[in-house]
Design a protein around this motif. Structure first.
Motif, PDB file in Angstrom:
ATOM      1  N   ARG A 190      16.786  -0.184  56.995  1.00 54.72           N
ATOM      2  CA  ARG A 190      17.795  -0.482  55.973  1.00 54.72           C
ATOM      3  C   ARG A 190      17.551   0.370  54.739  1.00 54.72           C
ATOM      4  O   ARG A 190      16.414   0.513  54.273  1.00 54.72           O
ATOM      5  N   GLN A 191      18.613   0.929  54.202  1.00 57.12           N
ATOM      6  CA  GLN A 191      18.575   1.669  52.949  1.00 57.12           C
ATOM      7  C   GLN A 191      19.695   1.161  52.049  1.00 57.12           C
ATOM      8  O   GLN A 191      20.644   0.539  52.532  1.00 57.12           O
ATOM      9  N   VAL A 192      19.603   1.417  50.760  1.00 61.79           N
ATOM     10  CA  VAL A 192      20.655   1.031  49.822  1.00 61.79           C
ATOM     11  C   VAL A 192      21.151   2.286  49.119  1.00 61.79           C
ATOM     12  O   VAL A 192      20.366   3.030  48.529  1.00 61.79           O
ATOM     13  N   GLU A 193      22.462   2.503  49.214  1.00 64.28           N
ATOM     14  CA  GLU A 193      23.081   3.649  48.561  1.00 64.28           C
ATOM     15  C   GLU A 193      24.346   3.186  47.848  1.00 64.28           C
ATOM     16  O   GLU A 193      25.232   2.594  48.471  1.00 64.28           O
ATOM     17  N   GLY A 194      24.413   3.416  46.538  1.00 67.56           N
ATOM     18  CA  GLY A 194      25.595   3.044  45.778  1.00 67.56           C
ATOM     19  C   GLY A 194      25.896   1.565  45.817  1.00 67.56           C
ATOM     20  O   GLY A 194      27.072   1.171  45.778  1.00 67.56           O
TER      21      GLY A 194
ATOM     22  N   ARG B 181      20.345   9.214  62.329  1.00 63.64           N
ATOM     23  CA  ARG B 181      21.741   9.158  61.914  1.00 63.64           C
ATOM     24  C   ARG B 181      21.937   7.964  60.983  1.00 63.64           C
ATOM     25  O   ARG B 181      21.382   6.897  61.223  1.00 63.64           O
ATOM     26  N   LEU B 182      22.770   8.164  59.978  1.00 60.39           N
ATOM     27  CA  LEU B 182      22.995   7.130  58.967  1.00 60.39           C
ATOM     28  C   LEU B 182      24.347   6.459  59.220  1.00 60.39           C
ATOM     29  O   LEU B 182      25.360   7.140  59.410  1.00 60.39           O
ATOM     30  N   TYR B 183      24.351   5.119  59.188  1.00 59.63           N
ATOM     31  CA  TYR B 183      25.564   4.351  59.462  1.00 59.63           C
ATOM     32  C   TYR B 183      25.813   3.320  58.368  1.00 59.63           C
ATOM     33  O   TYR B 183      24.883   2.876  57.681  1.00 59.63           O
ATOM     34  N   ASP B 184      27.083   2.926  58.265  1.00 60.80           N
ATOM     35  CA  ASP B 184      27.455   1.866  57.338  1.00 60.80           C
ATOM     36  C   ASP B 184      27.212   0.483  57.926  1.00 60.80           C
ATOM     37  O   ASP B 184      27.060  -0.490  57.179  1.00 60.80           O
TER      38      ASP B 184
ATOM     39  N   PRO C 273      25.174  -8.546  56.011  1.00 58.64           N
ATOM     40  CA  PRO C 273      26.211  -8.763  57.022  1.00 58.64           C
ATOM     41  C   PRO C 273      26.824  -7.487  57.603  1.00 58.64           C
ATOM     42  O   PRO C 273      27.717  -7.587  58.463  1.00 58.64           O
ATOM     43  N   SER C 274      26.375  -6.318  57.163  1.00 56.73           N
ATOM     44  CA  SER C 274      26.774  -5.101  57.884  1.00 56.73           C
ATOM     45  C   SER C 274      25.864  -4.886  59.092  1.00 56.73           C
ATOM     46  O   SER C 274      25.965  -3.865  59.777  1.00 56.73           O
TER      47      SER C 274
ATOM     48  N   ARG D  14      22.951   0.656  53.893  1.00 53.45           N
ATOM     49  CA  ARG D  14      23.142   1.677  54.914  1.00 53.45           C
ATOM     50  C   ARG D  14      22.017   1.519  55.927  1.00 53.45           C
ATOM     51  O   ARG D  14      20.954   0.981  55.614  1.00 53.45           O
ATOM     52  N   TRP D  15      22.263   2.020  57.124  1.00 58.39           N
ATOM     53  CA  TRP D  15      21.318   1.806  58.210  1.00 58.39           C
ATOM     54  C   TRP D  15      20.968   3.143  58.853  1.00 58.39           C
ATOM     55  O   TRP D  15      21.852   3.835  59.375  1.00 58.39           O
ATOM     56  N   LEU D  16      19.688   3.507  58.778  1.00 59.79           N
ATOM     57  CA  LEU D  16      19.211   4.745  59.375  1.00 59.79           C
ATOM     58  C   LEU D  16      18.728   4.448  60.787  1.00 59.79           C
ATOM     59  O   LEU D  16      17.745   3.737  60.991  1.00 59.79           O
ATOM     60  N   ALA D  17      19.448   4.981  61.776  1.00 64.10           N
ATOM     61  CA  ALA D  17      19.088   4.781  63.179  1.00 64.10           C
ATOM     62  C   ALA D  17      18.240   5.951  63.648  1.00 64.10           C
ATOM     63  O   ALA D  17      18.672   7.112  63.578  1.00 64.10           O
ATOM     64  N   CYS D  18      17.036   5.638  64.107  1.00 62.02           N
ATOM     65  CA  CYS D  18      16.130   6.647  64.653  1.00 62.02           C
ATOM     66  C   CYS D  18      16.233   6.580  66.170  1.00 62.02           C
ATOM     67  O   CYS D  18      15.941   5.543  66.773  1.00 62.02           O
ATOM     68  N   ILE D  19      16.659   7.684  66.775  1.00 58.58           N
ATOM     69  CA  ILE D  19      16.977   7.667  68.198  1.00 58.58           C
ATOM     70  C   ILE D  19      16.194   8.742  68.936  1.00 58.58           C
ATOM     71  O   ILE D  19      15.773   9.743  68.361  1.00 58.58           O
TER      72      ILE D  19
END
Length: 483
Positions: free
Chosen positions: A151-155, A175-178, A345-346, A159-164
């Motif tokens: 989990r990251q916080v932007e603005g 990849r970064l997702y909302d 909740p995202s 945001r969610w950084l998926a390490c694949i």
């Protein structure tokens, strides 16, 4: 509560993940929908592999906190020139048939499963899932494992950084997702209780104790005195299969009462919970491979024990999230409506409930996720979502019954989700599965008896397509629809 969701990742392309991807796509709102599947095909738990490494089973297995499963590799056929495919152990066994009639198991938008026998075999279900997934296959990255989500916080937004990891090339990326929809299932970490004496007994008699995750065929139980632990649908089915070759009576230990029509089998001896695994000693000199049960009864010379005791919830790729999602593994912490993370909740989970009609339940959950993340529906405030969780704990406890939706509760839950989805601000776009009706409630209530009548047909069952052929006739006054 508003969302700024444009990029979504779905973890898993099994029945829950496919339904989620289709609903997100139909919403027509999201710029990116990526689906990550560690297997080489859609279908999730319905992918069958004869590979079942019993030596990997921990006895006992009491912790949900396990690392990601490592793949095994299936070589490509000679001359294909294709890379090997990763294989993961699933609980799918050789002669498994669905325990849900096809017309209630199917997705609402694809009735084609109804051409199969009333309770379809696992091969047919997998083919059905592959067909259902055709219009979202372009979104799926196969043989790709999500090994961490941060989990990251932007603005001011999560945001969610998926390490694949590409399992074929071993290439890793981020990849970064909302938003993230977790649809990876919960048939990974077996639940095997720490009964007194089990550790020493397992060391003295290795490979006697197993778990249903590793069951494939009854062949290994031929002429063996066998104990099956548990009387869930899979436990009863596995016991029935093993009984065709094992010594009689087959022993069945269970906590809850078995339905009366399933207690009459002449080949089965029902026993209460196990109290102790016994090794020969001065106090028990004649008890070889013995187990004592809660009523004091002792059975000796047991040659095989199969635990059909379920699984822990486990999401090792979310282990960094605080507060922890998983504590005991009997439920997922901080969830609203078995679906949304209350604080974040995202992050959503599709497929947490158990004892459900799964495919339609997944559709209902996906309809809600897609509408909320697109902004057409709103979640209640965090405080109200927490009240729901606390109320659920007060009613059902904070253990394994938290996500259990038995006794028609799964139909009520689905219908409530559809009522919620119908409140979306615009009726344009999105998929809308139907609600369960009165006849569906009647069938749901009678599934155990219908399944037994189907099984009693023997080989003739493969030509049965309806409950009416088995003598079950719906009368409108038989049940009340739960809304």
């Amino acid at each position: 509560m508003g969302f700024a969701v444009r990029k979504v990742a779905v973890v898993g392309a099994g029945p829950a993940g496919i339904a989620t991807a289709k609903h997100l796509l139909a919403e027509g709102h999201f710029e990116v929908i990526d689906v990550f599947e560690q297997q080489a095909n859609t279908g999730g738990v319905w992918n069958y592999s004869s590979y079942a490494p019993l030596n990997e089973l921990r006895v006992p297995q009491t912790s949900p906190h396990q690392p990601l499963e490592e793949p095994r590799w299936k070589p490509s056929k000679p001359g294909e020139g294709l890379p090997s495919k990763p294989i993961f152990v699933t609980p799918m066994y050789d002669k498994l048939e669905s325990n849900i009639p096809h017309f209630m198991m199917k997705y609402s938008s694809d009735p084609s499963l109804e051409i199969e026998p009333l309770f379809a075999g696992h091969e047919s279900v997998l083919q059905y899932l592959n067909k259902y997934a055709e219009n979202v296959r372009h979104l799926i990255r196969f043989s790709t494992q999500v090994y961490e989500i941060k989990r990251q916080v932007e603005g001011g937004h999560d945001r969610w950084l998926a390490c694949i990891k590409d399992l074929v090339s071993n290439k890793v990326s981020e990849r970064l997702y909302d938003a993230i929809a977790v649809a990876s299932g919960h048939h990974y970490v077996p639940m095997l209780p720490d009964i007194p004496g089990i550790r020493a007994w397992n060391q003295a008699y290795p490979n006697v104790i197993s778990h249903s995750k590793y069951y494939r065929t009854p062949d290994g139980f031929r002429n063996k005195k066998t104990l099956v632990v548990g009387n869930s649908a899979s436990g009863l089915d596995i016991a029935t299969q093993i009984s065709t070759v094992s010594k009689h009576p087959l022993l069945n230990s269970r906590r809850s009462e078995t339905p009366e029509f399933q207690r009459t089998a002449s080949w089965k001896k029902e026993l209460p919970e196990m109290a102790e695994f016994i090794l020969p000693s001065h106090s028990h000199p004649h008890h070889h491979q013995a187990i004592r049960f809660a009523d004091g009864h002792i059975e000796s010379d047991i040659e095989a024990v199969v635990f059909c005791t379920g699984y822990y919830y486990s999401f090792p790729f979310l282990s960094s999230l605080q507060p922890s999602l998983i504590v005991t593994g009997e439920r997922v912490q901080n969830t609203y409506q078995h679906l949304f993370h209350i604080k974040y909740p995202s992050l959503a989970f599709v497929g947490l409930p158990i004892k459900i009609l799964p495919f339609r339940t997944f559709e209902g959950q996906a309809a809600i996720i897609s509408r909320i993340w697109s902004g057409r529906l709103e979640l209640p405030p965090e405080s109200k979502m927490k009240v729901w969780e606390c109320s659920r704990i007060a009613d059902r406890g904070g253990g394994k019954k938290f996500h259990e939706l038995g006794n028609l509760e799964d139909l009520r839950y689905h219908n409530e989700l559809i009522d919620w989805a119908l409140q979306a601000r615009s009726e344009d776009g999105g998929n809308m599965p139907p609600k369960w009706n009165e006849r569906d409630h009647w069938v749901r209530k009678n599934i155990p008896a219908i399944k037994k009548a189907f099984a009693d047909q023997g080989e003739a069952r493969h030509s049965v397509r309806s409950v009416e052929e088995l003598g079950f006739m719906f009368q409108p006054q038989d049940t009340k629809v739960a809304t």
